[in-house]
Every structure is written in structure tokens, then in C-alpha cells.
Design an enzyme around this catalytic site. Structure first.
Site: not given
Length: 177
Positions: A14, A16
Site C-alpha cells: 500500500d 499512504d
């Protein structure tokens, strides 16, 4: 784009909250603040022979906060700063959709938005990935749901309580044994 190499496992990351500090709709190069150890973690995965693939929901596009070109520019900036540290990301996949978006064509429920596995499926169709050895590191429950839906291991990461480098090293050690 199909890559003509032998199958290798992928480390799906992922963006952020895992690679960069989540400032809320982070999209400008000057907002890039790496999570401690993120560039080193990417380099360790590169050196271990993993494809490093970012999968990220970017609802700011559907909400009209920024354009898809801005997401691509931010990813290019991430790549440039990683290369300066001897690391690289093999591919970036992002979902620009959100059902409550203000950009009509992007205000949809889609299969690519996590917790759905669409970005993972797309990456697996475009890269020769060995799914058996692959995993996803994410900071939200939606990441773990997407990993489970795609039948790979999901590893929950909390940047405030864990070291990304240590987490990656443990995962690489686990795979090597």
C-alpha cells in the site's frame, strides 16, 4: 504490458501509511515524506528478487482534488527518489474511483478499489508473479481483506508502532527458511 521474465513473488505495498506518511490526499511531490526505512525496505525486497508493486486507492481523483496525471507525477517522483537510494518500484497501480466522488465518470463502485482485489488481479495478469510466495503489506483492514480475497498473505503494518525495515526483514527471513 507483459514482462518476459521467469515467475517471481511480489511484495504488494500500500502507499499512504506504508511507504509515505499519509497527510490526507497526498499528491504533490513536496508532500512526499517517507515512512522511516521505506526506501531501505524497498531495496531489500529488490535485492531479494521480489517484484515490488504499489497498490493504492486514490479517491482524491474521484473527489476532484487532483487529476490522474498528478498521481502519475507523484509516483514518478517517488521512483526518482528511490532510485537515488538504490531501490525501485516495479509498478504502480491505483484506483481513482469512489462511489461518493464528485467526478461523475469516477463516482462508481468498482472492482479495483480495495478491499476488492482488482489491482492485485491486474498486476498478476501483467507480471509473471509467483502468487505462492507473494504478500501484501498494508496499514488498513481493507488491505487485509484485499489480500485475503486474492489468496495471498496480508501483513498489517502500523508505522507508529513498528519498523518497516524489521517487518520486511522478518518476512524475508520467514520465506528463506
Amino acid at each position: 504490458m507483459r514482462i518476459d521474465q521467469g515467475k517471481r513473488p511480489a511484495a504488494f505495498l500500500d502507499r499512504d501509511g506504508v511507504l509515505n506518511v499519509d497527510h490526507g490526499y497526498t499528491h504533490r511531490p513536496e508532500q512526499l515524506e517517507w515512512i522511516a526505512g521505506a526506501p531501505e525496505s524497498v531495496r531489500l525486497l529488490n535485492e531479494a528478487g521480489y517484484y515490488v508493486i504499489v497498490i493504492t486507492n486514490q479517491s482524491g481523483v474521484a473527489r476532484g482534488y487532483y487529476e490522474e496525471a498528478t498521481v502519475r507525477q507523484f509516483h514518478a517522483h517517488m521512483q526518482d527518489t528511490l532510485r537515488a537510494q538504490g531501490a525501485h518500484i516495479d509498478a504502480f497501480y491505483y484506483c481513482p474511483h469512489h462511489p461518493e466522488g464528485t467526478v461523475k465518470k469516477l463516482a462508481v463502485r468498482c472492482h479495483c478499489r480495495k478491499p476488492n482485489p482488482g489491482m492485485l488481479e491486474q498486476a498478476a495478469s501483467e507480471w509473471p508473479i509467483d502468487l505462492h510466495g507473494s504478500f501484501l503489506i498494508g496499514d488498513k483492514d481493507n488491505d487485509m481483506v484485499a489480500a485475503a480475497a486474492f489468496n495471498i498473505r496480508g501483513i498489517k503494518f502500523d508505522a507508529h508502532a513498528q519498523s518497516l525495515v524489521d517487518l520486511v526483514r522478518r518476512q524475508l527471513k520467514k520465506v528463506a527458511t
